[in-house]
Design a protein around this motif. Structure first.
Motif, PDB file in Angstrom:
ATOM      1  N   PRO A   1       0.827  -1.290  -0.086  1.00  0.00           N
ATOM      2  CA  PRO A   1       0.116  -0.134  -0.045  1.00  0.00           C
ATOM      3  C   PRO A   1       0.890   1.159   0.057  1.00  0.00           C
ATOM      4  O   PRO A   1       0.462   2.141   0.450  1.00  0.00           O
ATOM      5  CB  PRO A   1      -0.510   0.042   1.361  1.00  0.00           C
ATOM      6  N   ASN A   2       2.098   1.163  -0.593  1.00  0.00           N
ATOM      7  CA  ASN A   2       2.898   2.398  -0.411  1.00  0.00           C
ATOM      8  C   ASN A   2       2.680   3.447  -1.488  1.00  0.00           C
ATOM      9  O   ASN A   2       2.197   2.966  -2.865  1.00  0.00           O
ATOM     10  CB  ASN A   2       4.291   2.039  -0.760  1.00  0.00           C
ATOM     11  N   ILE A   3       2.966   4.478  -1.361  1.00  0.00           N
ATOM     12  CA  ILE A   3       2.870   5.562  -2.496  1.00  0.00           C
ATOM     13  C   ILE A   3       4.191   6.066  -2.753  1.00  0.00           C
ATOM     14  O   ILE A   3       4.951   6.128  -1.893  1.00  0.00           O
ATOM     15  CB  ILE A   3       1.800   6.717  -1.894  1.00  0.00           C
ATOM     16  N   PHE A   4       4.412   6.581  -3.901  1.00  0.00           N
ATOM     17  CA  PHE A   4       5.799   6.893  -4.346  1.00  0.00           C
ATOM     18  C   PHE A   4       5.907   8.177  -4.891  1.00  0.00           C
ATOM     19  O   PHE A   4       4.978   8.804  -5.442  1.00  0.00           O
ATOM     20  CB  PHE A   4       6.487   5.859  -5.164  1.00  0.00           C
ATOM     21  N   MET A   5       7.230   8.692  -4.525  1.00  0.00           N
ATOM     22  CA  MET A   5       7.221   9.896  -5.275  1.00  0.00           C
ATOM     23  C   MET A   5       8.796  10.397  -5.781  1.00  0.00           C
ATOM     24  O   MET A   5       9.601   9.918  -4.940  1.00  0.00           O
ATOM     25  CB  MET A   5       7.008  11.010  -4.240  1.00  0.00           C
ATOM     26  N   SER A   6       8.995  10.731  -6.903  1.00  0.00           N
ATOM     27  CA  SER A   6       9.964  11.016  -7.242  1.00  0.00           C
ATOM     28  C   SER A   6      10.914  12.206  -6.701  1.00  0.00           C
ATOM     29  O   SER A   6       9.956  13.138  -6.487  1.00  0.00           O
ATOM     30  CB  SER A   6      10.164  11.211  -8.941  1.00  0.00           C
ATOM     31  N   TRP A   7      12.061  12.215  -6.430  1.00  0.00           N
ATOM     32  CA  TRP A   7      12.465  13.191  -5.598  1.00  0.00           C
ATOM     33  C   TRP A   7      13.660  14.101  -6.277  1.00  0.00           C
ATOM     34  O   TRP A   7      13.352  15.082  -6.901  1.00  0.00           O
ATOM     35  CB  TRP A   7      13.159  12.474  -4.285  1.00  0.00           C
ATOM     36  N   SER A   8      14.775  13.709  -6.322  1.00  0.00           N
ATOM     37  CA  SER A   8      15.806  14.766  -6.539  1.00  0.00           C
ATOM     38  C   SER A   8      16.000  14.962  -8.038  1.00  0.00           C
ATOM     39  O   SER A   8      15.276  14.079  -8.950  1.00  0.00           O
ATOM     40  CB  SER A   8      17.231  14.354  -5.687  1.00  0.00           C
ATOM     41  N   LYS A   9      16.874  15.473  -8.510  1.00  0.00           N
ATOM     42  CA  LYS A   9      17.328  15.558  -9.987  1.00  0.00           C
ATOM     43  C   LYS A   9      17.229  14.178 -10.575  1.00  0.00           C
ATOM     44  O   LYS A   9      18.111  13.336 -10.541  1.00  0.00           O
ATOM     45  CB  LYS A   9      18.641  16.166 -10.146  1.00  0.00           C
ATOM     46  N   ALA A  10      16.248  13.963 -11.414  1.00  0.00           N
ATOM     47  CA  ALA A  10      15.899  12.772 -11.788  1.00  0.00           C
ATOM     48  C   ALA A  10      14.749  12.378 -12.839  1.00  0.00           C
ATOM     49  O   ALA A  10      14.259  13.620 -13.211  1.00  0.00           O
ATOM     50  CB  ALA A  10      15.557  11.848 -10.590  1.00  0.00           C
ATOM     51  N   GLY A  11      14.552  11.319 -13.359  1.00  0.00           N
ATOM     52  CA  GLY A  11      13.440  11.223 -14.214  1.00  0.00           C
ATOM     53  C   GLY A  11      13.062   9.576 -14.040  1.00  0.00           C
ATOM     54  O   GLY A  11      13.799   8.931 -13.989  1.00  0.00           O
ATOM     55  N   ALA A  12      11.914   9.692 -14.337  1.00  0.00           N
ATOM     56  CA  ALA A  12      11.169   8.327 -14.256  1.00  0.00           C
ATOM     57  C   ALA A  12       9.972   8.245 -15.281  1.00  0.00           C
ATOM     58  O   ALA A  12       9.643   9.310 -15.782  1.00  0.00           O
ATOM     59  CB  ALA A  12      10.619   7.763 -12.986  1.00  0.00           C
ATOM     60  N   ALA A  13       9.482   7.212 -15.794  1.00  0.00           N
ATOM     61  CA  ALA A  13       8.327   7.320 -16.759  1.00  0.00           C
ATOM     62  C   ALA A  13       7.333   5.993 -16.443  1.00  0.00           C
ATOM     63  O   ALA A  13       7.802   4.669 -16.053  1.00  0.00           O
ATOM     64  CB  ALA A  13       8.962   7.111 -18.037  1.00  0.00           C
ATOM     65  N   HIS A  14       6.234   6.298 -16.967  1.00  0.00           N
ATOM     66  CA  HIS A  14       5.029   5.304 -17.065  1.00  0.00           C
ATOM     67  C   HIS A  14       5.299   4.837 -18.584  1.00  0.00           C
ATOM     68  O   HIS A  14       5.418   5.718 -19.388  1.00  0.00           O
ATOM     69  CB  HIS A  14       3.686   5.880 -16.907  1.00  0.00           C
ATOM     70  N   TYR A  15       5.183   3.536 -18.872  1.00  0.00           N
ATOM     71  CA  TYR A  15       5.464   3.001 -20.105  1.00  0.00           C
ATOM     72  C   TYR A  15       4.546   1.671 -20.063  1.00  0.00           C
ATOM     73  O   TYR A  15       4.251   1.140 -19.436  1.00  0.00           O
ATOM     74  CB  TYR A  15       6.811   2.829 -20.662  1.00  0.00           C
ATOM     75  N   LYS A  16       4.399   1.495 -21.605  1.00  0.00           N
ATOM     76  CA  LYS A  16       3.763   0.213 -21.838  1.00  0.00           C
ATOM     77  C   LYS A  16       4.567  -0.494 -22.921  1.00  0.00           C
ATOM     78  O   LYS A  16       4.605  -0.130 -24.103  1.00  0.00           O
ATOM     79  CB  LYS A  16       2.207   0.382 -22.251  1.00  0.00           C
ATOM     80  N   ASP A  17       4.826  -1.692 -22.689  1.00  0.00           N
ATOM     81  CA  ASP A  17       5.542  -2.532 -23.720  1.00  0.00           C
ATOM     82  C   ASP A  17       4.505  -3.406 -24.596  1.00  0.00           C
ATOM     83  O   ASP A  17       3.631  -3.759 -24.098  1.00  0.00           O
ATOM     84  CB  ASP A  17       6.650  -3.495 -23.094  1.00  0.00           C
ATOM     85  N   LEU A  18       4.890  -3.365 -25.828  1.00  0.00           N
ATOM     86  CA  LEU A  18       3.870  -3.880 -26.984  1.00  0.00           C
ATOM     87  C   LEU A  18       4.289  -5.299 -27.269  1.00  0.00           C
ATOM     88  O   LEU A  18       5.551  -5.173 -27.614  1.00  0.00           O
ATOM     89  CB  LEU A  18       3.088  -3.117 -27.712  1.00  0.00           C
ATOM     90  N   PRO A  19       3.552  -6.192 -27.685  1.00  0.00           N
ATOM     91  CA  PRO A  19       4.213  -7.432 -28.455  1.00  0.00           C
ATOM     92  C   PRO A  19       4.852  -6.776 -29.643  1.00  0.00           C
ATOM     93  O   PRO A  19       4.105  -6.087 -30.419  1.00  0.00           O
ATOM     94  CB  PRO A  19       2.948  -8.198 -28.855  1.00  0.00           C
ATOM     95  N   GLY A  20       6.035  -7.178 -30.119  1.00  0.00           N
ATOM     96  CA  GLY A  20       6.484  -6.782 -31.218  1.00  0.00           C
ATOM     97  C   GLY A  20       7.861  -5.794 -30.829  1.00  0.00           C
ATOM     98  O   GLY A  20       8.556  -5.447 -31.616  1.00  0.00           O
ATOM     99  N   GLY A  21       7.840  -5.437 -29.588  1.00  0.00           N
ATOM    100  CA  GLY A  21       8.940  -4.882 -29.123  1.00  0.00           C
ATOM    101  C   GLY A  21       9.062  -3.310 -28.871  1.00  0.00           C
ATOM    102  O   GLY A  21       9.827  -2.812 -28.561  1.00  0.00           O
ATOM    103  N   SER A  22       7.917  -2.925 -29.592  1.00  0.00           N
ATOM    104  CA  SER A  22       7.895  -1.458 -29.363  1.00  0.00           C
ATOM    105  C   SER A  22       7.380  -0.951 -28.260  1.00  0.00           C
ATOM    106  O   SER A  22       6.650  -1.664 -27.407  1.00  0.00           O
ATOM    107  CB  SER A  22       6.875  -0.792 -30.561  1.00  0.00           C
TER     108      SER A  22
END
Lengths: 239, 239
Positions: free
Chosen positions: A46-67
């Motif tokens: 049940p944790n919630i997260f937060m990006s913090w210092s100089k940085a980057g993250a992403a939501h992404y989705k992989d598809l069949p086919g590699g894209s």
DNA sequence: CGACGCATTGATTGGATTCAACTAAGGTGG
DNA sequence: CCACCTTAGTTGAATCCAATCAATGCGTCG
């Protein structure tokens, strides 16, 4: 230096010292995360997260086919994923782009803070609405703009968002994305992304090298991008 | 017949008779809206809206140059726009696609209902999370699928969502979109949309005529679309 | 009937992908 | 310290998907 979260929320509401302290306290459990780590223990608890210092993250989705499609870019101060708990399963993945730090927040303490302080609750709510507005903006970007305007738009957004949290000096900033990732965010190929970035450079709009982006002509870049900061609700409202 | 809102929420939680009644009561102020009306009094007041009977509406954004991108398709039971109040200005427009009806809800009564009934609060929250998941799904659609899969995917989504609210019989449904609007939703041109729909027909996947869509081969259409219903959280969770 | 919205068709152009090779920069280990 | 390997970025040529620009059919409604 004040935290990115505080700086971000302060674009929407005025906070006093006590509220700033409460927010910093909320984010006291900070842990390092390796670049490319997808091991945020998302579904696990049940944790919630937060990006913090100089940085980057992403939501992404992989598809069949590699894209791969990146659906959201997370910068310091952003909630990594607030709502995992209510939806049993996750419909997308989260990955750190760069080495970064994440503040682990217990949902209870967030809820407590929100219910005891209406202003902070409003600010949190505003934050999620900004996230949604950004999703809509990306949809317009992918659907109706060509590669040139599309990449320009993404760069404008990053420039605006990083300015908010104080990570831009003289229109220069650390771009937390590789060209491959820009491609995954804009729905283009890495090759075409590269050529398009070169055109943006040749046109004198940006300078880009070794992960350092310089916006040489802010209004020019915004013009070719069709970028309107108000649509992301990132501008300080009067009052 | 139970309302679309009740049917929709019941895919996520079990409701008793009292709760159904409360929901129906919440939606008692129903007013007709003309097709193509963009005159939902959005910015004007603190109202919350909800699309109601057999109908369609859309979130969209017009761009300089005349192109348009639809960012969300609203079907009966969907909230038209819950969060106008907190963001001073709207970043997109809302339009009725077909003649329809809208239930006007005072935010106070919604808030009251949510705070007195935790289950309903959860259900409302789930609903907004589904909307966000749908946005992400569209982003993947626009970014990483060609026209054929993209349109197939949209049709799959509509089929799934309209099934939820009981508007599908034997895989036939009233499609609340013209080909122009399908184009605006998928980021394609109307011409190319037309040709692609013809291919889908020729391949025996769908039948389409005079606004009536028949999905002739549900698994086939889902396969070429890369459609996964679980990602939209539209499937009933066990327990 | 004429007008309009919607759907359809053809011919052409162009933007983006694909595939493949190659350079530059960074990190690691012998 | 250099050899090696990996990752990120760059370039070229051929191909293809989708846009563009017209023009036409067709049904409905005033």
């Amino acid at each position: 230096m004040t935290s990115a979260l505080v700086r971000k929320l302060e674009t929407f509401v005025d906070l006093n010292e006590a509220q700033r302290t409460k927010l910093d306290l909320l984010c006291s459990d900070v842990r390092p995360v390796e670049a490319k780590a997808t091991s945020f223990p998302m579904g696990s608890g049940p944790n919630i997260f937060m990006s913090w210092s100089k940085a980057g993250a992403a939501h992404y989705k992989d598809l069949p086919g590699g894209s791969r499609q990146i659906t959201a870019l997370l910068l310091p101060g952003d909630f990594l994923d607030a709502d995992v708990t209510i939806l049993g399963r996750m419909d997308h993945s989260v990955s750190a782009i760069t080495r970064c730090k994440v503040a682990y927040i217990k949902p209870d303490s967030l809820n407590a803070l929100a219910s005891e302080d209406n202003l902070l609750a409003r600010a949190f709510w505003w934050s999620t609405l900004v996230d949604e507005a950004t999703l809509r903006s990306w949809l317009v970007n992918l659907g109706r703009r060509d590669a040139y305007a599309r990449i320009a738009n993404l760069l404008c957004e990053i420039h605006a968002r990083m300015t908010l949290i104080g990570l831009v000096r003289e229109d220069r900033l650390d771009l937390p994305l590789t060209q491959d990732q820009i491609a995954d965010a804009t729905g283009l190929t890495a090759v075409h992304t590269n050529r398009t970035l070169q055109r943006l450079r040749a046109d004198g709009l940006i300078g880009l090298g070794r992960r350092m982006l310089t916006v040489l002509d802010v209004p020019g870049l915004q013009r070719v991008a069709g970028f309107e900061p108000t649509f992301l609700h990132l501008v300080r409202r009067p009052g």
